[in-house]
Design a protein around this motif. Structure first.
Motif, PDB file in Angstrom:
ATOM      1  N   LYS A  15     -20.302  10.712  -8.298  1.00 50.02           N
ATOM      2  CA  LYS A  15     -18.903  10.679  -7.852  1.00 50.02           C
ATOM      3  C   LYS A  15     -18.735   9.543  -6.852  1.00 50.02           C
ATOM      4  CE  LYS A  15     -16.781  15.228  -8.280  1.00 50.02           C
ATOM      5  NZ  LYS A  15     -16.072  16.311  -7.597  1.00 50.02           N
ATOM      6  N   ASN A  16     -17.701   8.779  -7.075  1.00 53.34           N
ATOM      7  CA  ASN A  16     -17.363   7.712  -6.141  1.00 53.34           C
ATOM      8  C   ASN A  16     -16.127   8.137  -5.375  1.00 53.34           C
ATOM      9  OD1 ASN A  16     -19.166   5.382  -7.216  1.00 53.34           O
ATOM     10  ND2 ASN A  16     -18.277   6.353  -8.991  1.00 53.34           N
ATOM     11  N   LEU A  17     -16.091   7.768  -4.096  1.00 52.58           N
ATOM     12  CA  LEU A  17     -14.980   8.219  -3.265  1.00 52.58           C
ATOM     13  C   LEU A  17     -14.228   7.050  -2.661  1.00 52.58           C
ATOM     14  CD1 LEU A  17     -16.946  11.030  -1.420  1.00 52.58           C
ATOM     15  CD2 LEU A  17     -15.215  11.367  -3.168  1.00 52.58           C
ATOM     16  N   ILE A  18     -12.910   7.171  -2.688  1.00 55.22           N
ATOM     17  CA  ILE A  18     -12.063   6.185  -2.003  1.00 55.22           C
ATOM     18  C   ILE A  18     -11.114   6.998  -1.129  1.00 55.22           C
ATOM     19  CG2 ILE A  18     -10.429   4.272  -2.289  1.00 55.22           C
ATOM     20  CD1 ILE A  18     -11.167   4.206  -5.265  1.00 55.22           C
ATOM     21  N   LYS A  19     -10.917   6.528   0.097  1.00 54.37           N
ATOM     22  CA  LYS A  19      -9.963   7.212   0.981  1.00 54.37           C
ATOM     23  C   LYS A  19      -9.011   6.159   1.514  1.00 54.37           C
ATOM     24  CE  LYS A  19     -10.050  10.247   5.031  1.00 54.37           C
ATOM     25  NZ  LYS A  19     -10.918  10.909   6.017  1.00 54.37           N
ATOM     26  N   ILE A  20      -7.722   6.393   1.347  1.00 52.88           N
ATOM     27  CA  ILE A  20      -6.746   5.391   1.794  1.00 52.88           C
ATOM     28  C   ILE A  20      -5.692   6.033   2.686  1.00 52.88           C
ATOM     29  CG2 ILE A  20      -6.980   3.806  -0.176  1.00 52.88           C
ATOM     30  CD1 ILE A  20      -4.346   5.154  -1.273  1.00 52.88           C
ATOM     31  N   PRO A  21      -5.174   5.278   3.660  1.00 51.29           N
ATOM     32  CA  PRO A  21      -4.018   5.768   4.418  1.00 51.29           C
ATOM     33  C   PRO A  21      -2.813   5.794   3.476  1.00 51.29           C
ATOM     34  CG  PRO A  21      -4.994   3.835   5.465  1.00 51.29           C
ATOM     35  CD  PRO A  21      -5.585   3.942   4.106  1.00 51.29           C
ATOM     36  N   SER A  22      -1.847   6.635   3.795  1.00 49.99           N
ATOM     37  CA  SER A  22      -0.708   6.804   2.891  1.00 49.99           C
ATOM     38  C   SER A  22       0.312   5.673   3.020  1.00 49.99           C
ATOM     39  CB  SER A  22      -0.031   8.159   3.158  1.00 49.99           C
ATOM     40  OG  SER A  22      -0.923   9.185   2.810  1.00 49.99           O
ATOM     41  N   GLU A  23      -0.056   4.531   2.464  1.00 49.22           N
ATOM     42  CA  GLU A  23       0.851   3.387   2.420  1.00 49.22           C
ATOM     43  C   GLU A  23       0.857   2.851   0.999  1.00 49.22           C
ATOM     44  OE1 GLU A  23      -1.225   1.566   6.061  1.00 49.22           O
ATOM     45  OE2 GLU A  23       0.783   0.693   6.134  1.00 49.22           O
ATOM     46  N   ILE A  24       2.059   2.495   0.537  1.00 50.07           N
ATOM     47  CA  ILE A  24       2.233   2.011  -0.832  1.00 50.07           C
ATOM     48  C   ILE A  24       1.324   0.807  -1.116  1.00 50.07           C
ATOM     49  CG2 ILE A  24       3.926   0.940  -2.420  1.00 50.07           C
ATOM     50  CD1 ILE A  24       4.408   3.920  -2.060  1.00 50.07           C
ATOM     51  N   LYS A  25       1.115  -0.034  -0.133  1.00 52.68           N
ATOM     52  CA  LYS A  25       0.318  -1.253  -0.345  1.00 52.68           C
ATOM     53  C   LYS A  25      -1.135  -0.940  -0.731  1.00 52.68           C
ATOM     54  CE  LYS A  25      -1.074  -1.886   4.454  1.00 52.68           C
ATOM     55  NZ  LYS A  25      -1.036  -2.731   5.657  1.00 52.68           N
ATOM     56  N   ASN A  26      -1.568   0.293  -0.528  1.00 52.22           N
ATOM     57  CA  ASN A  26      -2.960   0.663  -0.842  1.00 52.22           C
ATOM     58  C   ASN A  26      -3.156   1.149  -2.273  1.00 52.22           C
ATOM     59  OD1 ASN A  26      -3.911   0.127   1.779  1.00 52.22           O
ATOM     60  ND2 ASN A  26      -3.165   2.120   2.480  1.00 52.22           N
ATOM     61  N   ILE A  27      -2.049   1.336  -2.994  1.00 52.01           N
ATOM     62  CA  ILE A  27      -2.149   1.912  -4.341  1.00 52.01           C
ATOM     63  C   ILE A  27      -2.968   1.012  -5.273  1.00 52.01           C
ATOM     64  CG2 ILE A  27      -0.859   2.569  -6.409  1.00 52.01           C
ATOM     65  CD1 ILE A  27       1.460   3.390  -4.578  1.00 52.01           C
ATOM     66  N   ARG A  28      -2.654  -0.253  -5.249  1.00 51.61           N
ATOM     67  CA  ARG A  28      -3.285  -1.187  -6.189  1.00 51.61           C
ATOM     68  C   ARG A  28      -4.798  -1.296  -5.960  1.00 51.61           C
ATOM     69  NH1 ARG A  28      -4.347  -2.827 -10.385  1.00 51.61           N
ATOM     70  NH2 ARG A  28      -3.982  -4.907 -11.278  1.00 51.61           N
ATOM     71  N   LYS A  29      -5.177  -1.155  -4.731  1.00 49.90           N
ATOM     72  CA  LYS A  29      -6.610  -1.228  -4.376  1.00 49.90           C
ATOM     73  C   LYS A  29      -7.386  -0.135  -5.123  1.00 49.90           C
ATOM     74  CE  LYS A  29      -9.323  -0.080  -0.289  1.00 49.90           C
ATOM     75  NZ  LYS A  29      -9.275   0.309   1.115  1.00 49.90           N
ATOM     76  N   VAL A  30      -6.771   1.030  -5.244  1.00 48.98           N
ATOM     77  CA  VAL A  30      -7.435   2.158  -5.896  1.00 48.98           C
ATOM     78  C   VAL A  30      -7.604   1.872  -7.395  1.00 48.98           C
ATOM     79  CG1 VAL A  30      -7.286   4.623  -6.459  1.00 48.98           C
ATOM     80  CG2 VAL A  30      -6.546   3.811  -4.210  1.00 48.98           C
ATOM     81  N   SER A  31      -6.533   1.450  -8.046  1.00 51.45           N
ATOM     82  CA  SER A  31      -6.634   1.221  -9.490  1.00 51.45           C
ATOM     83  C   SER A  31      -7.564   0.049  -9.790  1.00 51.45           C
ATOM     84  CB  SER A  31      -5.250   0.996 -10.116  1.00 51.45           C
ATOM     85  OG  SER A  31      -4.585  -0.100  -9.524  1.00 51.45           O
ATOM     86  N   ARG A  32      -7.539  -0.958  -8.953  1.00 53.67           N
ATOM     87  CA  ARG A  32      -8.432  -2.106  -9.150  1.00 53.67           C
ATOM     88  C   ARG A  32      -9.890  -1.684  -9.077  1.00 53.67           C
ATOM     89  NH1 ARG A  32      -5.006  -6.309  -5.973  1.00 53.67           N
ATOM     90  NH2 ARG A  32      -4.094  -7.436  -7.715  1.00 53.67           N
ATOM     91  N   GLU A  33     -10.210  -0.889  -8.080  1.00 51.73           N
ATOM     92  CA  GLU A  33     -11.615  -0.479  -7.910  1.00 51.73           C
ATOM     93  C   GLU A  33     -12.083   0.351  -9.108  1.00 51.73           C
ATOM     94  OE1 GLU A  33     -13.089   1.100  -4.134  1.00 51.73           O
ATOM     95  OE2 GLU A  33     -14.394   2.468  -5.262  1.00 51.73           O
ATOM     96  N   ILE A  34     -11.271   1.285  -9.530  1.00 53.49           N
ATOM     97  CA  ILE A  34     -11.692   2.163 -10.640  1.00 53.49           C
ATOM     98  C   ILE A  34     -11.815   1.366 -11.930  1.00 53.49           C
ATOM     99  CG2 ILE A  34     -11.083   4.180 -12.031  1.00 53.49           C
ATOM    100  CD1 ILE A  34      -9.807   5.390  -9.495  1.00 53.49           C
ATOM    101  N   LEU A  35     -10.861   0.495 -12.204  1.00 51.83           N
ATOM    102  CA  LEU A  35     -10.949  -0.303 -13.433  1.00 51.83           C
ATOM    103  C   LEU A  35     -12.137  -1.259 -13.384  1.00 51.83           C
ATOM    104  CD1 LEU A  35      -7.185  -0.945 -14.234  1.00 51.83           C
ATOM    105  CD2 LEU A  35      -8.792   0.356 -15.590  1.00 51.83           C
ATOM    106  N   SER A  36     -12.441  -1.795 -12.221  1.00 50.75           N
ATOM    107  CA  SER A  36     -13.623  -2.652 -12.089  1.00 50.75           C
ATOM    108  C   SER A  36     -14.890  -1.862 -12.401  1.00 50.75           C
ATOM    109  CB  SER A  36     -13.734  -3.203 -10.676  1.00 50.75           C
ATOM    110  OG  SER A  36     -12.792  -4.199 -10.466  1.00 50.75           O
ATOM    111  N   ALA A  37     -14.940  -0.632 -11.923  1.00 55.63           N
ATOM    112  CA  ALA A  37     -16.115   0.203 -12.157  1.00 55.63           C
ATOM    113  C   ALA A  37     -16.292   0.520 -13.635  1.00 55.63           C
ATOM    114  CB  ALA A  37     -16.011   1.486 -11.341  1.00 55.63           C
ATOM    115  N   LEU A  38     -15.213   0.469 -14.392  1.00 61.11           N
ATOM    116  CA  LEU A  38     -15.265   0.817 -15.821  1.00 61.11           C
ATOM    117  C   LEU A  38     -15.470  -0.408 -16.710  1.00 61.11           C
ATOM    118  CD1 LEU A  38     -12.319   3.416 -15.975  1.00 61.11           C
ATOM    119  CD2 LEU A  38     -14.773   3.885 -15.959  1.00 61.11           C
TER     120      LEU A  38
END
Lengths: 111, 152
Positions: B19-42
């Motif tokens: 399991k990989n974990l990402i934790k982000i503060p609740s700001e819209i600007k952080n959304i893309r970071k999450v999808s980028r990381e997961i897609l990179s991992a795949l």
């Protein structure tokens, strides 16, 4: 993100490039608010260079349509990629929008 | 990200799903970071464009809901995302710190008068584009599953 517009055969053709999402939607909406304030009667939105749309992007397009309908303006969407067209189908928004394969045909539908 | 680096994120020493974990503060600007990381991992899974689009869209819709609805856009609240691959499927869990919601009564955005509404399509799209969606009882955590194999 700036929306480019070009008059063609009396129709205002608008070109959106890139992504229509939570980040770009406010700017896109502002661009169209300017057109709507002028009560532009006929608009074709060419989406050939749009690579990604999320639910806020769909919401922005719905809002543009609603605002145009308020003054009996007419709008067509053209050149949707198969993926983006499928989003409209999944959400049944193809019932709300006039979606035309290409820009030229979209322009001709206003005749 | 190099292919070999991406693989490390998805398997532990025994080759089991990690399991990989990402934790982000609740700001819209952080959304893309999450999808980028997961897609990179795949990246090793050579997903076609449509599948990448679907996964990205669903991640971003779910994270956005967690930020705006779950955490009420409070920067001090976090959204936790965990992801792993198991049995040819990517599992993505997104959790907010809110009180949850009743996911059973989300209005159908395709029903008559709802079509003209400018919001309310996020959960619907996730359910349509993912192969499995499950909320916890409280409604502040969602697990989304997508088959990674071709034709899956």
């Amino acid at each position: 993100m700036a929306v480019k517009t070009e008059p063609k055969s009396g129709i205002t053709v608008c070109y959106i490039e890139g992504e229509i999402d939570i980040n770009s939607s406010p700017d896109i909406k502002k661009s169209f608010d300017k057109l709507i304030s002028k009560k532009i009667p006929k608009i074709v939105i060419n989406l050939s260079k749009v690579t990604y749309v999320d639910s806020s992007g769909l919401a922005t397009l719905v809002e543009i349509l609603k605002n145009m309908k308020a003054y009996s303006g007419r709008m067509r969407l053209s050149n949707l990629s198969p993926k983006i067209k499928s989003l409209f189908e999944i959400t049944k928004l193809e019932r709300l929008f006039e979606i035309i394969a290409d820009e030229e045909e979209a322009i001709s539908t206003f005749a | 990200m190099k292919k070999s680096e991406a693989s490390v994120f998805l398997k532990n020493r025994n080759g089991m799903a990690a399991k990989n974990l990402i934790k982000i503060p609740s700001e819209i600007k952080n959304i893309r970071k999450v999808s980028r990381e997961i897609l990179s991992a795949l990246i090793d899974y050579n997903l076609d464009e449509d599948k990448r689009f679907d996964i990205r869209l669903c991640i971003e819709e779910a994270v956005r809901n967690a930020i705006t609805h779950g955490n009420c856009s409070d920067k001090k609240r976090s959204v936790k995302v965990s992801y792993w691959v198991e049995g040819g499927q990517v599992n993505i869990e997104i959790e907010d710190e809110g009180k949850g919601f009743d996911y059973r009564i989300v209005p159908d955005p395709t029903a008559g008068g709802n079509l003209m509404k400018t919001s309310g399509r996020g959960v619907y799209l996730i359910k349509k584009l993912m192969d499995g969606v499950e909320f916890n009882e409280t409604g502040n955590k969602v697990r989304m599953v997508k088959n990674l194999k071709i034709g899956g």
